[in-house]
Design a protein around this motif. Structure first.
Motif, PDB file in Angstrom:
ATOM      1  N   TRP A  57       0.839  -1.203   0.000  1.00  0.00           N
ATOM      2  CA  TRP A  57       0.000   0.000   0.000  1.00  0.00           C
ATOM      3  C   TRP A  57       0.871   1.249   0.000  1.00  0.00           C
ATOM      4  O   TRP A  57       1.825   1.345   0.786  1.00  0.00           O
ATOM      5  N   ASP A 117       3.366  -2.745   4.145  1.00  0.00           N
ATOM      6  CA  ASP A 117       2.267  -1.789   4.069  1.00  0.00           C
ATOM      7  C   ASP A 117       2.777  -0.449   4.606  1.00  0.00           C
ATOM      8  O   ASP A 117       3.144  -0.339   5.773  1.00  0.00           O
ATOM      9  N   PHE A 128      -0.597  -3.887  -5.003  1.00  0.00           N
ATOM     10  CA  PHE A 128      -1.221  -2.924  -4.081  1.00  0.00           C
ATOM     11  C   PHE A 128      -2.624  -3.392  -3.697  1.00  0.00           C
ATOM     12  O   PHE A 128      -3.408  -3.798  -4.561  1.00  0.00           O
ATOM     13  N   ASP A 188      -7.329  -0.141  -0.577  1.00  0.00           N
ATOM     14  CA  ASP A 188      -7.029   0.987   0.331  1.00  0.00           C
ATOM     15  C   ASP A 188      -6.869   0.514   1.761  1.00  0.00           C
ATOM     16  O   ASP A 188      -6.740  -0.674   1.980  1.00  0.00           O
TER      17      ASP A 188
END
Lengths: 217, 217
Positions: B14, B45, B214, B217
């Protein structure tokens, strides 16, 4: 490539007093001195030889450019690496050790030097431009963060990537640009590291040759 | 070094939307795809894994770091060069040609990228800091000068150092950071050069893999 051809390096015969001792041909001279490799210089006068004069050898009009036999290089990092590959005392042949040296070569030039350059832009080269003075503390803080990480990585080691190597030539040369300013002071191990590099006889010979090529004014 | 060991690369699972497609693991993925070399990723992350988590592999807490067998590297430039040395299609074996590629690798990372980084600092990362907005035109002008020199050097050539090489992976990746902004527009040959790089199937596969790692969210 005839390895016995004498290498030729471009350098300046005149620059203002401040950058003397810091122009990047010094990095290559240092490597050549560590190797005991004689070389000759081809000199430009910064006052009269414009970037165009240097462009055939160096696309950005800078020094150094390098020739040996039919091999031509520019970018001090590339020249130092290419030369070091010819000397196991500067670039180890064991693959894991070589990988460490390669990593630190690029760390010096792509992770440390850009932060130093940014500070130099806002305090020196473009210090008179709008916003420069106001932005300087931010540039200084970014650099300080990076130097803190470098200081932790160096720790109490003598050199950055194991035994002395071309990575130290480049990292010490990059840090030397901070000169006598106070940016390095919070990191005594980095101060000592730069001093260790500068104390090497090969560095001293390289510096003397670099300075001797400058005309008085 | 067991050349048949599967390489492992660190990357992010992310990051904010903007840097997606630009994080530096992409440079290494591109080289690996050009080589047809399978690899695996070890993901962090950005929201929860601090720089300290990444520090054992990467002294500045960044990605990528790379491992293959007992060889470990960091700095995307070092990793790309080390890999390219294993593929004559990315790094020529003729010494004069290899010297050209080496020169342009360092030109991308030490002469072009620092100017892009300076502009990114004053317009993005530190765009809200005192002086940033006022200094931006100076950073833009410095970058424009450098891009003009690069444009002249590229001229009408397809690639920067002869046939396609790892120097193009790095130079195109460096220039891609300018994105859709207007900094490249005055140099149509550079715009076309970046598009040529991005059109390569290996780049497209690398970008797809980079994006696929990725989480939403």
């Amino acid at each position: 490539m005839p390895d016995n051809a004498t290498p030729e390096l471009t350098a300046f015969s005149w620059v203002p007093p401040m950058p003397r001792g810091l122009v990047r041909d010094l990095r290559v001279r240092w490597v050549l001195e560590e190797m005991g490799q004689p070389y000759r210089t081809r000199l430009f006068d910064h006052r009269t030889d414009g970037a165009e004069t240097r462009r055939p050898d160096q696309p950005f009009g800078q020094v150094p450019a390098f020739r040996q036999g039919d091999v031509a290089l520019f970018e001090s990092g590339a020249i130092c690496l290419w030369l070091a590959e010819r000397d196991p005392a500067l670039m180890p042949q064991d693959e894991a050790a070589r990988a460490r040296v390669l990593s630190w070569i690029f760390a010096a030039l792509n992770s440390v030097e850009p932060n130093i350059l940014m500070l130099q832009y806002v305090t020196l080269f473009d210090g008179d431009k709008p916003g420069a003075t106001e932005f300087a503390p931010t540039a200084r803080s970014r650099l300080s963060d990076r130097l803190g990480q470098l200081s932790e990585a160096l720790c109490e080691n003598e050199w950055i990537a194991g035994p002395f190597s071309v990575a130290d030539v480049l990292m010490v040369s990059v840090l030397r640009q901070l000169g006598r300013g106070d940016n390095l002071d919070p990191f005594p191990n980095l101060v000592a590291y730069v001093a260790r590099g500068e104390a090497r006889p090969a560095f001293q010979r390289a510096l003397a040759a670099h300075m001797a090529d400058f005309v008085e004014d």
